[in-house]
Motif scaffolding. Structure first.
Motif, PDB file in Angstrom:
ATOM      1  N   SER A  40       0.823  -1.210   0.000  1.00 33.05           N
ATOM      2  CA  SER A  40       0.000   0.000   0.000  1.00 33.05           C
ATOM      3  C   SER A  40       0.856   1.258   0.000  1.00 33.05           C
ATOM      4  O   SER A  40       0.587   2.208  -0.752  1.00 33.05           O
ATOM      5  CB  SER A  40      -0.926   0.006   1.223  1.00 33.05           C
ATOM      6  N   ASN A  41       1.879   1.275   0.836  1.00 28.54           N
ATOM      7  CA  ASN A  41       2.755   2.447   0.900  1.00 28.54           C
ATOM      8  C   ASN A  41       3.425   2.712  -0.442  1.00 28.54           C
ATOM      9  O   ASN A  41       3.564   3.864  -0.864  1.00 28.54           O
ATOM     10  CB  ASN A  41       3.819   2.252   1.983  1.00 28.54           C
ATOM     11  N   SER A  45       2.770   6.015  -2.635  1.00 27.82           N
ATOM     12  CA  SER A  45       3.941   6.856  -2.891  1.00 27.82           C
ATOM     13  C   SER A  45       4.007   7.249  -4.360  1.00 27.82           C
ATOM     14  O   SER A  45       4.328   8.401  -4.701  1.00 27.82           O
ATOM     15  CB  SER A  45       5.219   6.126  -2.484  1.00 27.82           C
ATOM     16  N   ARG A  46       3.707   6.314  -5.241  1.00 24.17           N
ATOM     17  CA  ARG A  46       3.737   6.618  -6.671  1.00 24.17           C
ATOM     18  C   ARG A  46       2.611   7.580  -7.050  1.00 24.17           C
ATOM     19  O   ARG A  46       2.783   8.463  -7.907  1.00 24.17           O
ATOM     20  CB  ARG A  46       3.656   5.320  -7.472  1.00 24.17           C
ATOM     21  N   ALA A  47       1.451   7.450  -6.413  1.00 22.67           N
ATOM     22  CA  ALA A  47       0.347   8.369  -6.684  1.00 22.67           C
ATOM     23  C   ALA A  47       0.678   9.775  -6.184  1.00 22.67           C
ATOM     24  O   ALA A  47       0.421  10.772  -6.869  1.00 22.67           O
ATOM     25  CB  ALA A  47      -0.936   7.859  -6.026  1.00 22.67           C
ATOM     26  N   GLN A 117      -7.229   6.646  -1.484  1.00 20.84           N
ATOM     27  CA  GLN A 117      -8.043   5.461  -1.719  1.00 20.84           C
ATOM     28  C   GLN A 117      -7.372   4.562  -2.749  1.00 20.84           C
ATOM     29  O   GLN A 117      -6.725   5.047  -3.684  1.00 20.84           O
ATOM     30  CB  GLN A 117      -9.425   5.904  -2.224  1.00 20.84           C
ATOM     31  N   MET A 118      -7.540   3.260  -2.569  1.00 24.47           N
ATOM     32  CA  MET A 118      -6.976   2.311  -3.521  1.00 24.47           C
ATOM     33  C   MET A 118      -8.014   1.247  -3.839  1.00 24.47           C
ATOM     34  O   MET A 118      -8.696   0.752  -2.938  1.00 24.47           O
ATOM     35  CB  MET A 118      -5.709   1.656  -2.960  1.00 24.47           C
ATOM     36  N   LEU A 133      -5.963   0.812  -9.094  1.00 18.43           N
ATOM     37  CA  LEU A 133      -6.146   2.255  -9.220  1.00 18.43           C
ATOM     38  C   LEU A 133      -5.924   2.886  -7.853  1.00 18.43           C
ATOM     39  O   LEU A 133      -6.410   2.378  -6.837  1.00 18.43           O
ATOM     40  CB  LEU A 133      -7.559   2.589  -9.712  1.00 18.43           C
ATOM     41  N   VAL A 134      -5.176   3.990  -7.832  1.00 19.24           N
ATOM     42  CA  VAL A 134      -4.835   4.664  -6.584  1.00 19.24           C
ATOM     43  C   VAL A 134      -5.168   6.142  -6.716  1.00 19.24           C
ATOM     44  O   VAL A 134      -4.768   6.783  -7.692  1.00 19.24           O
ATOM     45  CB  VAL A 134      -3.334   4.496  -6.255  1.00 19.24           C
TER      46      VAL A 134
END
Length: 234
Positions: A40-41, A45-47, A117-118, A133-134
């Motif tokens: 998740s992190n 982080s990329r988003a 949200q993911m 999708l993030v």
């Protein structure tokens, strides 16, 4: 596929393989929460990185560069009115986010119901990759940036690659279904019943299995909520 319910002897090699695989499965079960947090992190982080790089005057060429730099499949940016103001690939601009089926859930970020949200990862192809999708708020605190990512990292969270880490001719069972397998003809989602097995067979610790016209001697062991099956051809 049918299982032969008669017991069978196993070689020292099979015992060693089972011990190794059970250790791997125990590690997976023990670190499930940690693995999920790491995944998740990384996705968020990329988003967030994409959100920081996107400005009001970002060009379509720059959107493409951002996507390639961060290994993103897509980028969608919507304002406070939930209108998409830019996207990569192009085509979503001007649409209402609520009208885009796979992204409408991210309206909750714009409405301040959530700050990030993911989506649930879904399998993408046959090579252990998943699509996710993030969404995160834009850096000015308004609107939302939603990125699409294809990754093989989720396999460490859901256990779809666990049997591969345990070795050849290994099956990982969770509940009454196969979680992961490296035995030809046995695939994730197969039930014990479809394999001709039962909980009683697994509890015996030693049994036979036939898959794709190949017969195996099998031994099994518990690893928390998982059952590890290791096999060798007869």
């Amino acid at each position: 596929m049918t299982a032969l319910l008669a017991g069978c002897s196993s070689s020292k090699h099979l015992d060693d393989q089972l011990a190794y695989a059970t250790g791997k499965a125990s590690d997976y079960a023990h670190f499930t929460v940690r693995n999920n947090s790491i995944f998740s992190n990384e996705m968020f982080s990329r988003a967030y990185a994409a959100a920081m790089m996107i400005k009001d005057d970002t060009t379509k060429e720059e959107y493409e560069q951002i996507a390639k730099y961060l290994f993103l499949d897509s980028i969608t940016v919507a304002d406070t009115s939930r209108t998409v103001i830019a996207s990569y690939p192009e085509g979503e601009a001007g649409k209402k986010l609520k009208d885009i089926e796979d992204k409408k859930a991210f309206c909750s970020i714009i409405k301040d119901v959530s700050v990030k949200q993911m989506s649930d990862p879904v399998p993408a192809g046959e090579d252990g990759e998943y699509s996710v999708l993030v969404g995160v708020k834009r850096t000015d605190g308004t609107g939302v940036v939603v990125v699409g990512i294809t990754t093989d990292r989720y396999a460490d969270v859901c256990g779809s690659n666990l049997a591969e880490k345990c070795g050849v001719n290994t099956v990982i069972v969770q509940g009454d279904a196969v979680l992961s397998s490296t035995i030809s003809g046995v695939k994730a989602g197969d039930t014990l019943e479809s394999l001709g097995l039962s909980e009683n067979d697994l509890d015996k610790g030693s049994f036979s299995l036939s898959a794709d016209s190949v017969s195996y001697n099998c031994k099994s062991a518990k690893a928390e909520d998982l059952t590890v099956i290791c096999a060798e051809t007869k």
